[in-house]
Write a protein that holds these residues in place. Structure first.
Motif, PDB file in Angstrom:
ATOM      1  N   ARG A  14       0.568  -1.488  -0.099  1.00  0.00           N
ATOM      2  CA  ARG A  14       0.269  -0.048   0.047  1.00  0.00           C
ATOM      3  C   ARG A  14       0.870   1.386  -0.080  1.00  0.00           C
ATOM      4  O   ARG A  14       1.432   1.251   0.743  1.00  0.00           O
ATOM      5  CB  ARG A  14      -1.087  -0.268   1.329  1.00  0.00           C
ATOM      6  CG  ARG A  14      -1.878   0.929   1.227  1.00  0.00           C
ATOM      7  CD  ARG A  14      -2.420   0.877   2.344  1.00  0.00           C
ATOM      8  NE  ARG A  14      -3.412  -0.067   2.430  1.00  0.00           N
ATOM      9  CZ  ARG A  14      -4.711  -0.245   1.699  1.00  0.00           C
ATOM     10  NH1 ARG A  14      -5.302   0.590   0.857  1.00  0.00           N
ATOM     11  NH2 ARG A  14      -5.191  -1.753   2.268  1.00  0.00           N
ATOM     12  N   THR A  15       0.984   2.276  -1.365  1.00  0.00           N
ATOM     13  CA  THR A  15       1.393   3.612  -0.967  1.00  0.00           C
ATOM     14  C   THR A  15       1.008   4.322   0.165  1.00  0.00           C
ATOM     15  O   THR A  15       0.204   4.491   0.636  1.00  0.00           O
ATOM     16  CB  THR A  15       1.454   4.091  -2.733  1.00  0.00           C
ATOM     17  OG1 THR A  15      -0.090   4.417  -2.511  1.00  0.00           O
ATOM     18  CG2 THR A  15       1.241   2.952  -3.873  1.00  0.00           C
ATOM     19  N   GLU A  71      -0.565   7.257  -0.033  1.00  0.00           N
ATOM     20  CA  GLU A  71      -2.214   7.915  -0.386  1.00  0.00           C
ATOM     21  C   GLU A  71      -2.883   6.882   0.074  1.00  0.00           C
ATOM     22  O   GLU A  71      -3.635   6.848  -0.389  1.00  0.00           O
ATOM     23  CB  GLU A  71      -1.803   8.269  -1.945  1.00  0.00           C
ATOM     24  CG  GLU A  71      -1.034   9.165  -2.329  1.00  0.00           C
ATOM     25  CD  GLU A  71       1.107   8.872  -2.048  1.00  0.00           C
ATOM     26  OE1 GLU A  71       0.637   7.332  -2.744  1.00  0.00           O
ATOM     27  OE2 GLU A  71       1.412   9.777  -1.784  1.00  0.00           O
ATOM     28  N   ARG A  80      -3.440   3.990  -2.017  1.00  0.00           N
ATOM     29  CA  ARG A  80      -3.005   2.878  -3.003  1.00  0.00           C
ATOM     30  C   ARG A  80      -2.454   1.964  -2.936  1.00  0.00           C
ATOM     31  O   ARG A  80      -1.678   1.824  -2.220  1.00  0.00           O
ATOM     32  CB  ARG A  80      -2.595   3.908  -4.000  1.00  0.00           C
ATOM     33  CG  ARG A  80      -3.081   2.687  -5.699  1.00  0.00           C
ATOM     34  CD  ARG A  80      -2.865   3.540  -6.701  1.00  0.00           C
ATOM     35  NE  ARG A  80      -1.678   3.192  -7.754  1.00  0.00           N
ATOM     36  CZ  ARG A  80      -0.915   2.706  -8.788  1.00  0.00           C
ATOM     37  NH1 ARG A  80      -0.528   4.249  -8.420  1.00  0.00           N
ATOM     38  NH2 ARG A  80      -0.720   2.307  -9.877  1.00  0.00           N
TER      39      ARG A  80
END
Length: 143
Positions: A69-70, A72, A74
């Motif tokens: 998971r980034t 941000e 995502r």
């Protein structure tokens, strides 16, 4: 004469490996300069058959496919271009991940060997070693 030819071949291979090692190390440093850390999981291992040919069969390089998971939020699944034999991690392993925030599919496992810097050092060292051997072969041919 054969020694001079051998020396020139070794010099050519040594220079090629030295240049490749420097290119790999430079790319790894550029990636590390922008990379962001995340926690992830190895969801698969892809086999690359681009390894060095060996008898009786070619060597394989195992490239991890990572899910993380980034910053941000995502969720990204991407294959690392840096692998190994044996595989750098097993399917299902939780690993630290480094990714380029401008391109989250550009991803590596966060280990010394996973960054790509180790491969750059090995290639550079091997190239330098071959240059030394080539010099010795050419000098010995002159005697």
């Amino acid at each position: 004469m054969e020694r001079v030819v051998l020396g020139l071949i070794l010099e050519f291979v040594g220079l090629h490996l030295l240049a490749q090692g420097q290119a790999v190390a430079r790319a790894a440093r550029a990636f590390l300069a922008v990379a962001v850390r995340a926690e992830g999981e190895v969801i698969a291992l892809r086999v690359s058959r681009e390894g060095v040919a060996q008898r009786p069969r070619p060597a394989h390089v195992y490239l991890p496919v990572l899910r993380f998971r980034t910053a941000e939020g995502r969720v990204v699944e991407a294959r690392s271009p840096v692998g190994g034999n044996p595989a750098p991690a097993a399917k299902g392993d939780r690993v630290g991940v480094l990714y380029d925030p401008a391109d989250p599919s550009d991803v590596r496992i966060d280990t010394v060997t996973g960054h790509g810097t180790t491969a750059g050092r090995w290639l550079t060292g091997l190239g330098a070693g071959l240059l030394v051997v080539a010099f010795g072969v050419v000098v010995s041919a002159a005697w």
